[in-house]
Design a protein around this motif. Structure first.
Motif, short mmCIF file in Angstrom:
data_model
loop_
_atom_site.label_atom_id
_atom_site.label_comp_id
_atom_site.label_asym_id
_atom_site.label_seq_id
_atom_site.Cartn_x
_atom_site.Cartn_y
_atom_site.Cartn_z
N ILE A 102 0.83 -1.20 0.00
CA ILE A 102 0.00 0.00 0.00
C ILE A 102 0.87 1.26 0.00
O ILE A 102 1.90 1.28 0.66
CB ILE A 102 -0.98 0.07 1.21
N LYS A 105 -0.22 -0.57 -5.21
CA LYS A 105 -0.48 -1.82 -5.95
C LYS A 105 -1.16 -1.56 -7.30
O LYS A 105 -0.96 -2.31 -8.25
CB LYS A 105 -1.33 -2.77 -5.11
N ALA A 167 -13.17 -3.54 0.00
CA ALA A 167 -13.18 -3.72 -1.45
C ALA A 167 -11.94 -3.10 -2.07
O ALA A 167 -11.92 -2.78 -3.25
CB ALA A 167 -14.45 -3.10 -2.05
N GLY A 168 -10.88 -2.94 -1.26
CA GLY A 168 -9.61 -2.45 -1.78
C GLY A 168 -8.79 -3.63 -2.28
O GLY A 168 -9.34 -4.67 -2.66
N GLY A 169 -7.46 -3.47 -2.27
CA GLY A 169 -6.59 -4.53 -2.80
C GLY A 169 -6.80 -5.86 -2.10
O GLY A 169 -6.97 -6.90 -2.76
N ALA A 170 -6.78 -5.86 -0.77
CA ALA A 170 -6.92 -7.12 -0.04
C ALA A 170 -8.34 -7.68 -0.19
O ALA A 170 -8.52 -8.90 -0.32
CB ALA A 170 -6.60 -6.89 1.44
N ASN A 189 -18.79 -2.89 2.13
CA ASN A 189 -17.77 -1.83 2.09
C ASN A 189 -18.38 -0.50 2.52
O ASN A 189 -19.57 -0.26 2.34
CB ASN A 189 -17.19 -1.71 0.68
N ARG A 190 -17.54 0.33 3.11
CA ARG A 190 -17.97 1.68 3.52
C ARG A 190 -18.48 2.45 2.30
O ARG A 190 -19.55 3.04 2.33
CB ARG A 190 -16.78 2.40 4.17
N THR A 191 -17.71 2.43 1.22
CA THR A 191 -18.14 3.09 -0.01
C THR A 191 -18.92 2.06 -0.83
O THR A 191 -18.34 1.12 -1.40
CB THR A 191 -16.92 3.60 -0.80
N THR A 234 -9.96 -4.80 5.57
CA THR A 234 -9.72 -3.35 5.71
C THR A 234 -8.54 -3.19 6.68
O THR A 234 -8.18 -4.15 7.36
CB THR A 234 -10.93 -2.61 6.30
N PRO A 235 -7.98 -1.99 6.77
CA PRO A 235 -6.90 -1.80 7.76
C PRO A 235 -7.42 -1.70 9.19
O PRO A 235 -6.62 -1.57 10.11
CB PRO A 235 -6.24 -0.48 7.33
N MET A 238 -5.60 -2.36 12.78
CA MET A 238 -4.19 -1.97 12.89
C MET A 238 -4.10 -0.83 13.90
O MET A 238 -5.06 -0.08 14.06
CB MET A 238 -3.67 -1.42 11.55
N VAL A 261 -7.04 -10.06 7.62
CA VAL A 261 -5.82 -9.86 6.81
C VAL A 261 -4.82 -8.97 7.51
O VAL A 261 -3.64 -8.95 7.17
CB VAL A 261 -6.13 -9.28 5.40
N GLY A 284 -3.44 -12.61 9.59
CA GLY A 284 -2.80 -11.98 8.45
C GLY A 284 -1.38 -12.47 8.21
O GLY A 284 -0.88 -12.38 7.09
N LEU A 288 0.41 -13.45 4.78
CA LEU A 288 1.69 -12.81 4.42
C LEU A 288 2.69 -13.86 3.96
O LEU A 288 3.36 -13.69 2.93
CB LEU A 288 2.24 -12.05 5.64
#
Ligand code: NAP
Length: 316
Positions: A102, A105, A167-170, A189-191, A234-235, A238, A261, A284, A288
């Motif tokens: 990130i 990608k 719905a991002g890369g992961a 997803n939020r969006t 999603t992140p 973290m 993840v 995750g 990895l």
């Protein structure tokens, strides 16, 4: 500048192999041995912003060393405006390849000579292989998700329900992997528009997948309970990134497979709660290692030492 503690040169002991121009040094498989950088050492990097948190250097350097490969893996922090120059620089500087993390990608895609099927489909590259002037992009995150899930629960998810949050890369990698495993996927997803786009992409790419989508604001506890597999992609979870929303964390139950993840120093809140409720958890770090193993094999043509990779990050 940090100095590598106690790492001494041992260049005289080497014997070259024909494999991809990488020298193989005659040394035993050790995690604590003497990695040497000489005039012939090949370099592989990780491009991202930030990259300082990445565990990939530890993981790959341990693997290269254990396999006696004369390759060193280095962090390459790259800001958004320098992505093109950085990718072109990989070939110019003679690197063997790179990982991409990130937020780059998608941004690296226009600078590559070719893409594998998953990278083209998801418009996301996490691994670059350099062969002369040619730079090929791969997405090994899909296999990272599939491999970790299969390790945890076997291949028996065909016909099961699964929820992917993100719905991002992961999220795209997770949705594709699950759909190919025969899971009936709902993207949350939020969006909402991104969830809708991903559901359409997966439905078109995987025959019979029939992928659904929901806006996060419409997610209910009943929807979560109805799932066999729940993935946080999603992140959230973290440090400093906020928490996974309550309908997910508070509702996971025994009998479910909960896959986060995100990797942190310890167990994420989502996995801790899922474990406490008797769910089967997948972390995750497992993903990895799996995605790294595929990248290792693309760069070296050799089978990845999974156990060495797992041990390297367990010791962090
Ligand atoms: P990304 O492409 O930026 O996507 C982020 C996703 O998270 C989007 O769906 C975004 O929703 C959602 N999101 C972000 N902040 C949110 C918030 N506050 N509330 C609700 N949703 C939020 O990132 P990525 O590449 O998918 O990475 C996601 C996580 O996966 C990161 O922590 C990354 O380190 C991890 N990861 C782990 C591995 C592994 O091997 N274990 C591999 C890849 C990634 P919107 O669409 O609404 O913005």
């Amino acid at each position: 500048m940090t100095r590598r503690g106690g790492r001494a040169a041992s260049a005289g002991a080497g014997r070259p192999t024909a494999n991809l121009g990488v020298q193989r040094w005659c040394r035993s498989a050790t995690l604590e041995g003497n990695t040497t950088v000489t005039g012939t050492t090949k370099v592989i990097g990780i491009i991202g912003d930030p990259v300082s948190h990445s565990l990939s250097p530890q993981l790959h350097n341990a693997a290269f060393e254990a396999c006696g490969l004369d390759i060193v893996y280095v962090p390459l922090p790259v800001g958004a405006r320098a992505v093109g120059a950085a990718v072109q620089g990989l070939a110019a500087l003679g690197l063997r390849g790179a990982n991409v993390t990130i937020p780059h990608k998608g941004a690296v895609v226009p600078y590559l000579s070719s893409l594998d099927d998953d990278a083209r489909l998801l418009k996301a590259v996490n691994t670059i292989v350099v062969d002369g002037d040619e730079m090929r992009g791969y997405n090994t995150d899909v296999e990272g998700v599939r491999g970790s899930l299969e390790e945890a629960v076997g291949a028996g998810l065909h016909g099961a329900t699964g929820l992917v949050f993100g719905a991002g890369g992961a999220g795209r990698a997770a949705a594709l992997a699950l759909a190919r495993m025969g899971v009936r996927v709902t993207i949350v997803n939020r969006t909402a528009a991104a969830a809708e786009r991903l559901a359409a992409l997966i439905s078109a790419a995987v025959p019979g997948a029939g992928c659904r989508w929901l806006a996060l604001s419409d997610l209910t506890a009943a929807e979560v309970v109805a799932q066999r597999v729940v993935v946080n992609a999603t992140p959230l979870g973290m440090a400093g990134a906020g928490k996974v929303p309550a309908p997910l964390v508070d509702t996971v139950t025994a009998g479910q497979v909960v896959f986060d993840v995100v990797y942190t120093g310890g167990e994420t809140d989502l996995l801790a709660q899922a474990r406490a409720r008797g769910a089967n958890v997948v972390d995750g770090l497992s993903m990895l290692v799996r995605q790294a193993a595929v990248a290792f094999e693309l760069w070296t043509g050799e089978r990845a030492p999974l156990k060495v990779m797992q041990d390297a990050i367990a010791r962090r």
